[in-house]
Design a protein around this motif. Structure first.
Motif, PDB file in Angstrom:
ATOM      1  N   UNK A 221     -20.857  -8.316  25.528  1.00  0.00           N
ATOM      2  CA  UNK A 221     -21.644  -9.429  26.059  1.00  0.00           C
ATOM      3  C   UNK A 221     -20.711 -10.565  26.456  1.00  0.00           C
ATOM      4  N   UNK A 222     -20.892 -11.067  27.666  1.00  0.00           N
ATOM      5  CA  UNK A 222     -20.093 -12.187  28.150  1.00  0.00           C
ATOM      6  C   UNK A 222     -20.946 -13.452  28.048  1.00  0.00           C
ATOM      7  N   UNK A 223     -20.655 -14.246  27.027  1.00  0.00           N
ATOM      8  CA  UNK A 223     -21.359 -15.507  26.831  1.00  0.00           C
ATOM      9  C   UNK A 223     -20.386 -16.664  26.923  1.00  0.00           C
ATOM     10  N   UNK A 224     -20.849 -17.843  26.619  1.00  0.00           N
ATOM     11  CA  UNK A 224     -19.989 -19.019  26.715  1.00  0.00           C
ATOM     12  C   UNK A 224     -18.828 -18.975  25.731  1.00  0.00           C
ATOM     13  N   UNK A 225     -18.971 -18.171  24.685  1.00  0.00           N
ATOM     14  CA  UNK A 225     -17.905 -18.072  23.693  1.00  0.00           C
ATOM     15  C   UNK A 225     -16.939 -16.929  24.009  1.00  0.00           C
ATOM     16  N   UNK A 226     -17.124 -16.266  25.155  1.00  0.00           N
ATOM     17  CA  UNK A 226     -16.292 -15.107  25.495  1.00  0.00           C
ATOM     18  C   UNK A 226     -15.060 -15.484  26.297  1.00  0.00           C
TER      19      UNK A 226
END
Length: 236
Positions: A221-226
């Motif tokens: 998953x590519x989120x803001x924390x990635x």
């Protein structure tokens, strides 16, 4: 056949056809020599940002010296924009060449009692043939709508599957909830093929993660924390 005649034919396709099954598209690709198997495919689905993600992926590959084909929709000015080879829309001559090859195969199918491909199915077959003909190493394919039943989903072994953010789109075809729509987009996930997806909501994320797990596919998953922005040099 002239370029203008080829374009007119394609633009008139919606008037006499309907969406066909995956097996129908596979038959067409088979008659073309299965050109989709000659390239490494990156398959992109999602609601928002599909076109941008495809353009970014194409640009990154070309920056590394890779030869790439890019299939996206819609076009803004000229239909050639949907089939991009090494960063440039396919030439008119090459367009006519793959059009005539594809049309010949379609006529063979019709002679066998099979229906005519849709506008999108026809162009996808043309793109696959064009990329193989030009000797592309990679092909970035954007789904037309959904994913599970999309013509591009006939590619059986992509290099990676990418799903952008999920929203409420084409509800008359894809479903009335985020879970249902995510399920259609997650239909591009293939057994053992890595999946990258944009974190959107717990509902849609869960559907994608569960589908990947069932397929035995590595899922990220590519989120803001990635990611982390280390700096911006050009502040103008």
């Amino acid at each position: 056949m002239t370029y203008e005649e080829a374009v007119t034919y394609i633009l008139n396709i919606p008037k006499f056809t309907r969406k066909n099954s995956a097996s129908h598209t596979k038959t067409l690709l088979g008659l073309l020599g299965n050109p989709q198997e000659a390239v490494k495919v990156i398959h992109v689905a999602g609601t928002n940002g599909k076109g941008s993600v495809c353009a970014y992926l194409d640009a990154m590959l070309r920056s590394e010296g890779k030869r790439t084909g890019l299939f996206t929709s819609p076009h803004l000015v000229k239909i050639n924009e949907r089939i991009v080879i090494d960063g440039r829309p396919i030439s008119d001559d090459a367009f006519v060449f793959v059009f005539e090859r594809t049309l010949s195969c379609v006529k063979t199918m019709e002679a066998q009692g099979l229906p005519h491909p849709t506008f999108f199915e026809f162009l996808f077959a043309m793109a696959a043939a064009a990329f193989a003909e030009a000797g592309m190493e990679y092909a970035v394919l954007e789904t037309g709508m959904g994913g599970r039943l999309d013509a591009t989903n006939t590619v059986e072994r992509p290099l990676v599957s990418v799903i952008t953010s999920i929203g409420m789109d084409h509800m008359e075809y894809l479903g009335n909830t985020l879970e249902q729509i995510a399920g259609e987009k997650a239909g591009i996930i293939k057994p053992g093929v890595p999946v990258l997806f944009a974190g959107t909501s717990p509902e849609s994320d869960g559907v994608i993660e569960r589908t990947a797990e069932k397929c035995g596919s590595l899922c990220k998953k590519i989120g803001k924390d990635a990611y982390e922005i280390l700096g911006i040099e050009d502040k103008h």
